[in-house]
Scaffold this active site. Structure first.
Site, mmCIF file in Angstrom:
data_model
loop_
_atom_site.group_PDB
_atom_site.id
_atom_site.type_symbol
_atom_site.label_atom_id
_atom_site.label_comp_id
_atom_site.label_asym_id
_atom_site.label_seq_id
_atom_site.Cartn_x
_atom_site.Cartn_y
_atom_site.Cartn_z
ATOM 1 N N ARG A 37 13.501 -3.239 7.232
ATOM 2 C CA ARG A 37 13.882 -4.287 6.274
ATOM 3 C C ARG A 37 15.360 -4.640 6.308
ATOM 4 O O ARG A 37 15.734 -5.809 6.236
ATOM 5 C CB ARG A 37 13.535 -3.823 4.856
ATOM 6 C CG ARG A 37 12.088 -3.941 4.599
ATOM 7 C CD ARG A 37 11.743 -3.583 3.199
ATOM 8 N NE ARG A 37 10.280 -3.573 3.157
ATOM 9 C CZ ARG A 37 9.560 -3.130 2.152
ATOM 10 N NH1 ARG A 37 10.154 -2.660 1.080
ATOM 11 N NH2 ARG A 37 8.259 -3.162 2.203
ATOM 12 N N GLU B 299 3.132 -1.936 8.975
ATOM 13 C CA GLU B 299 4.292 -2.520 8.277
ATOM 14 C C GLU B 299 5.544 -2.208 9.073
ATOM 15 O O GLU B 299 5.528 -1.359 9.986
ATOM 16 C CB GLU B 299 4.388 -1.982 6.839
ATOM 17 C CG GLU B 299 3.307 -2.555 5.933
ATOM 18 C CD GLU B 299 3.533 -2.301 4.456
ATOM 19 O OE1 GLU B 299 4.595 -1.750 4.093
ATOM 20 O OE2 GLU B 299 2.648 -2.643 3.661
ATOM 21 N N GLY C 122 0.796 -1.211 0.000
ATOM 22 C CA GLY C 122 0.000 0.000 0.000
ATOM 23 C C GLY C 122 0.832 1.266 0.000
ATOM 24 O O GLY C 122 2.003 1.254 -0.376
ATOM 25 N N HIS D 29 14.746 -5.250 -4.602
ATOM 26 C CA HIS D 29 13.346 -4.811 -4.572
ATOM 27 C C HIS D 29 13.171 -3.333 -4.901
ATOM 28 O O HIS D 29 12.305 -2.955 -5.665
ATOM 29 C CB HIS D 29 12.802 -5.105 -3.173
ATOM 30 C CG HIS D 29 11.367 -4.761 -2.992
ATOM 31 N ND1 HIS D 29 10.353 -5.404 -3.676
ATOM 32 C CD2 HIS D 29 10.747 -3.840 -2.197
ATOM 33 C CE1 HIS D 29 9.182 -4.899 -3.311
ATOM 34 N NE2 HIS D 29 9.392 -3.936 -2.432
ATOM 35 N N ARG E 193 14.930 2.379 2.702
ATOM 36 C CA ARG E 193 13.581 2.928 2.479
ATOM 37 C C ARG E 193 12.583 2.378 3.501
ATOM 38 O O ARG E 193 12.530 1.169 3.739
ATOM 39 C CB ARG E 193 13.116 2.543 1.074
ATOM 40 C CG ARG E 193 11.706 2.961 0.759
ATOM 41 C CD ARG E 193 11.316 2.477 -0.617
ATOM 42 N NE ARG E 193 11.138 1.046 -0.657
ATOM 43 C CZ ARG E 193 9.964 0.423 -0.841
ATOM 44 N NH1 ARG E 193 8.866 1.119 -0.998
ATOM 45 N NH2 ARG E 193 9.888 -0.883 -0.879
ATOM 46 N N LEU F 75 5.457 4.348 -3.336
ATOM 47 C CA LEU F 75 4.289 4.773 -4.127
ATOM 48 C C LEU F 75 3.989 6.230 -3.770
ATOM 49 O O LEU F 75 3.676 7.053 -4.645
ATOM 50 C CB LEU F 75 3.082 3.880 -3.831
ATOM 51 C CG LEU F 75 3.175 2.436 -4.350
ATOM 52 C CD1 LEU F 75 1.954 1.639 -3.904
ATOM 53 C CD2 LEU F 75 3.280 2.388 -5.878
ATOM 54 N N HIS G 7 14.307 -7.027 -0.365
ATOM 55 C CA HIS G 7 13.121 -7.301 0.453
ATOM 56 C C HIS G 7 13.308 -8.653 1.114
ATOM 57 O O HIS G 7 13.656 -9.630 0.442
ATOM 58 C CB HIS G 7 11.870 -7.308 -0.436
ATOM 59 C CG HIS G 7 10.602 -7.169 0.347
ATOM 60 N ND1 HIS G 7 10.184 -8.121 1.237
ATOM 61 C CD2 HIS G 7 9.673 -6.177 0.384
ATOM 62 C CE1 HIS G 7 9.042 -7.725 1.791
ATOM 63 N NE2 HIS G 7 8.713 -6.549 1.288
HETATM 64 C C1 LIG Z 1 6.464 -6.588 -6.158
HETATM 65 C C2 LIG Z 1 6.590 -5.169 -5.665
HETATM 66 C C3 LIG Z 1 5.796 -4.746 -4.607
HETATM 67 C C4 LIG Z 1 5.895 -3.434 -4.149
HETATM 68 N N1 LIG Z 1 5.057 -3.022 -3.151
HETATM 69 C C5 LIG Z 1 5.086 -1.714 -2.781
HETATM 70 C C6 LIG Z 1 4.148 -1.207 -1.848
HETATM 71 O O1 LIG Z 1 3.270 -1.916 -1.365
HETATM 72 N N2 LIG Z 1 4.229 0.103 -1.501
HETATM 73 C C7 LIG Z 1 5.168 0.945 -2.020
HETATM 74 O O2 LIG Z 1 5.198 2.124 -1.669
HETATM 75 N N3 LIG Z 1 6.068 0.472 -2.911
HETATM 76 C C8 LIG Z 1 6.031 -0.812 -3.317
HETATM 77 N N4 LIG Z 1 6.936 -1.257 -4.235
HETATM 78 C C9 LIG Z 1 7.840 -0.297 -4.857
HETATM 79 C C10 LIG Z 1 7.052 0.565 -5.830
HETATM 80 O O3 LIG Z 1 6.107 -0.254 -6.483
HETATM 81 C C11 LIG Z 1 7.950 1.212 -6.883
HETATM 82 O O4 LIG Z 1 9.037 1.849 -6.257
HETATM 83 C C12 LIG Z 1 7.172 2.253 -7.657
HETATM 84 O O5 LIG Z 1 5.986 1.686 -8.171
HETATM 85 C C13 LIG Z 1 8.013 2.803 -8.793
HETATM 86 O O6 LIG Z 1 7.191 3.614 -9.576
HETATM 87 P P1 LIG Z 1 7.816 4.336 -10.833
HETATM 88 O O7 LIG Z 1 6.707 5.130 -11.446
HETATM 89 O O8 LIG Z 1 9.044 5.062 -10.449
HETATM 90 O O9 LIG Z 1 8.281 3.144 -11.810
HETATM 91 P P2 LIG Z 1 7.536 1.853 -12.369
HETATM 92 O O10 LIG Z 1 6.201 1.652 -11.771
HETATM 93 O O11 LIG Z 1 8.476 0.730 -12.288
HETATM 94 O O12 LIG Z 1 7.335 2.214 -13.906
HETATM 95 C C14 LIG Z 1 8.465 2.353 -14.753
HETATM 96 C C15 LIG Z 1 7.993 2.699 -16.144
HETATM 97 O O13 LIG Z 1 9.109 3.098 -16.943
HETATM 98 C C16 LIG Z 1 9.033 2.479 -18.206
HETATM 99 N N5 LIG Z 1 10.373 2.387 -18.788
HETATM 100 C C17 LIG Z 1 11.500 1.882 -18.233
HETATM 101 N N6 LIG Z 1 12.524 1.972 -19.115
HETATM 102 C C18 LIG Z 1 12.025 2.542 -20.238
HETATM 103 C C19 LIG Z 1 12.565 2.860 -21.496
HETATM 104 N N7 LIG Z 1 13.853 2.629 -21.798
HETATM 105 N N8 LIG Z 1 11.739 3.391 -22.431
HETATM 106 C C20 LIG Z 1 10.435 3.613 -22.178
HETATM 107 N N9 LIG Z 1 9.864 3.334 -20.983
HETATM 108 C C21 LIG Z 1 10.658 2.805 -20.033
HETATM 109 C C22 LIG Z 1 8.396 1.125 -17.920
HETATM 110 O O14 LIG Z 1 7.837 0.588 -19.096
HETATM 111 C C23 LIG Z 1 7.334 1.543 -16.898
HETATM 112 O O15 LIG Z 1 6.205 2.021 -17.569
HETATM 113 C C24 LIG Z 1 6.846 -2.553 -4.724
HETATM 114 C C25 LIG Z 1 7.646 -2.982 -5.765
HETATM 115 C C26 LIG Z 1 7.526 -4.263 -6.250
HETATM 116 C C27 LIG Z 1 8.392 -4.700 -7.383
#
Ligand SMILES: Cc1cc2nc3c(=O)[nH]c(=O)nc-3n(C[C@H](O)[C@H](O)[C@H](O)COP(=O)(O)OP(=O)(O)OC[C@H]3O[C@@H](n4cnc5c(N)ncnc54)[C@H](O)[C@@H]3O)c2cc1C
Length: 547
Positions: free
Chosen positions: A288, A126, A62, A349, A384, A390, A242
């Site tokens: 963590r 958490e 979350g 993670h 973190r 998020l 993680h």
């Molecule tokens: C399994 C899992 C569970 C998690 N649970 C939580 C949680 O409960 N709470 C929390 O706060 N965080 C959580 N996290 C961490 C959190 O989800 C991420 O840190 C956060 O979503 C990252 O968001 P972002 O927008 O930076 O990148 P992302 O959501 O990873 O999106 C990256 C985007 O960049 C694009 N991209 C990458 N390279 C290129 C390229 N060369 N050209 C074009 N597009 C590209 C991808 O296609 C994607 O659309 C979790 C992570 C994971 C993996």
């Protein structure tokens, strides 16, 4: 090597498009930035995969935000600083915790249905949070619920032009400003996109390691592009592992959310002992990095590479309803959360390191902004706090929009001349089977030599091996897997170089040869920047106070 033009002259047709703002990345940070910017500007959004192939979509636990009766931004600040072990940027954390609740409410207005009981938000516990603080949706499906609401806003009604399945290879420069990008689509066509401002929101780099919760797209492209563009990279030694990822060789592996421990699940060793009891006052809900350290101690003591998550004492109907993602994910893999011990091991993670930005998403390079996991705002310090990322995407995605509004109101709208850094000859590139093999080799050597525990010899060996892999490759052709490998190598080099410099153990960075935290020497950040003259990497450090 990391500064080679990644683009090969291939004879492929070039297409052109232009926007006020180009957002690269469709996770929570990129979607927030694109939706906000589209209120005033013509926005293009490019994502490497489909919109649901993001870390955001996979998020389970979350969003942490001080919205509970017994909570406050000050308490959230205190918990975040404590988890960050002396390296957080307090001003940035204050922005995060103070603006967070309003951004969560924005998400609700956009259509996200957070879980409520008797009309009140349900707040989960958490690790290292002193009160229940984590807003969730769909039980443990927060990421997909949030991502779907944001995607719905993008595809219906905003002026955002979405280009999915397009791989951004590199950024484009005009007279010192970053003004667009060149990308490769699935058919092999190249597109030059011009924009007055570019937002890098490409997520993390968990794929640098062999066992990861991160989606396949998390190959550090954003960090590598920012570096090639001249941005300062900070804290690249800090990769958060993680503690409770499903043990095994699946890529990505299934995460077993921290909220399971928040609801009372235990960690046990092979003998059935709850090894966190007596190891930390919060036992299984310690930060963590602390849990991972104790798992490593158990691995070394017992000669094993996994321990066990135990939820058998919890009510099965409750587990199925509260954790549908985990319950069904395990079931599909042959495990029963209600009746079986689940084997777990740490997995890469969350990448704390990234392109240094201020609290407005500015990288210091005109026209280039970064937010989300690609950026380093300093909110996470050396470790973190769970569910703060998020929130980071929401808060700093939104602030990037506010800064874009200022920047675009005053910046010169005309693009004069863009230099395409194409190689002179069409490139053959590398054999696909070899590329796949090298990617595995990078992930394995990073896991073995620069993973949870590091030391001087191992890091030196890692640097040599990465160099050997680079030397065995010719310059990349127009192929996503190859381009990703070059980006992975760039980020791996940064992690190794920064980890070698930090001669102490702090947060997620553990050195067996420097096991203690050293505040006298190391309340510092390690920074990496491309030397514009030599093309080599400059590694240096700066105290927290100077940063
Ligand atoms: C399994 C899992 C569970 C998690 N649970 C939580 C949680 O409960 N709470 C929390 O706060 N965080 C959580 N996290 C961490 C959190 O989800 C991420 O840190 C956060 O979503 C990252 O968001 P972002 O927008 O930076 O990148 P992302 O959501 O990873 O999106 C990256 C985007 O960049 C694009 N991209 C990458 N390279 C290129 C390229 N060369 N050209 C074009 N597009 C590209 C991808 O296609 C994607 O659309 C979790 C992570 C994971 C993996």
């Amino acid at each position: 090597m990391s500064a080679v033009p990644l683009i090969s002259r291939s004879g492929a047709d070039l297409r052109f498009s232009s926007y006020d703002v180009l957002v690269i990345g469709g996770g929570i940070a990129g979607l927030t930035a694109a939706i906000g910017a589209a209120h005033r500007w013509h926005v293009g959004l490019i994502t490497k995969g489909d919109l649901d192939e993001t870390a955001t979509f996979l998020a389970q636990g979350g969003i942490a935000a001080a919205m509970g009766e017994y909570d406050s931004p000050d308490l959230h600040l205190k918990d975040t600083l404590e988890a960050g072990v002396g390296l957080c940027d307090e001003d940035a954390v204050r922005v995060l915790v103070e603006e967070g609740p309003a951004r969560v409410r924005d998400l609700e207005r956009l259509g996200t249905k957070f879980d409520r009981r008797d009309g009140k938000l349900i707040l989960a516990s958490e690790g290292a949070h002193s009160v229940p603080r984590v807003v969730r949706a769909g039980g443990d499906a927060t990421g997909s619920v949030v991502a779907s609401a944001l995607a719905e806003a993008i595809t219906s009604g905003t002026r955002v032009e979405l280009h999915e399945n397009e791989f951004v290879i590199d950024l484009l420069l005009d007279a010192g400003r970053w003004v667009g990008a060149i990308s490769l689509d699935r058919e092999g066509g190249l597109t030059v996109t011009l924009a007055r401002a570019v937002v890098l929101a490409c997520g993390g780099a968990g794929q640098v390691f062999a066992h990861t919760t991160n989606p396949l797209v998390a190959t550090g492209d954003g960090q590598a592009m920012a570096y090639r563009a001249g941005a300062v990279m900070r804290d690249m030694e800090f990769m958060q592992f993680h503690p409770t990822a499903l043990y095994g060789s699946e890529n990505p592996t299934l995460l077993l959310t921290e909220a399971l421990r928040g609801e009372g699940a235990y960690l046990r060793d092979d003998a059935g002992e709850r090894f966190m009891v007596g190891s930390h006052p919060r036992a299984e809900l310690a930060p963590r990095d602390v849990v991972v350290r104790h798992m490593k101690r158990v691995f070394d003591r017992d000669g094993t590479d996994h321990v066990w998550l135990d939820a058998r004492h919890l009510d099965c109907a409750f587990l199925r309803e509260r954790f549908p993602t985990v319950y069904n994910g395990l079931k599909a893999r042959g495990y029963d959360l209600c009746t079986q011990l689940i084997p777990i091991a740490p997995a890469s993670h969350y990448f704390i390191g990234g392109a240094l930005t201020d609290t407005w998403g500015r990288t210091g390079i005109p026209g280039l902004f970064a937010c989300g996991e690609t950026a380093s705002t300093g909110i996470h310090g050396a470790n973190r706090l769970a569910s703060n990322s998020l929130l980071e995407g929401l808060v700093f995605g939104d602030r990037t929009v506010r800064e874009l509004n200022r920047y675009l109101s005053v910046s010169d709208p005309a693009v004069r001349k863009v230099r395409l850094d194409l190689a002179n000859e069409p490139r053959q590139g590398n054999d696909p089977a070899m590329v796949a093999e090298k990617r595995k080799a990078v992930a394995q050597l990073m896991t073995d030599l620069c993973g949870i525990v590091r030391n001087k010899e191992g890091l030196a060996k890692a640097a040599t091996s990465l160099g050997e892999i680079e030397n065995s490759l010719v310059a990349p052709g127009l192929c996503v897997a190859e381009l990703e490998l070059f980006n992975l190598l760039t980020v791996a080099r940064h992690i190794v170089a920064s980890a070698a410099v930090r001669e102490e153990s702090r947060g997620v960075h553990l050195r067996s040869d420097f096991p203690e935290r050293d505040d006298a020497q190391w309340r510092r950040h390690v920074l990496i920047q491309r030397d514009a003259d030599t093309g080599g990497q400059k590694v240096y450090s700066r105290s927290v106070e100077e940063s």
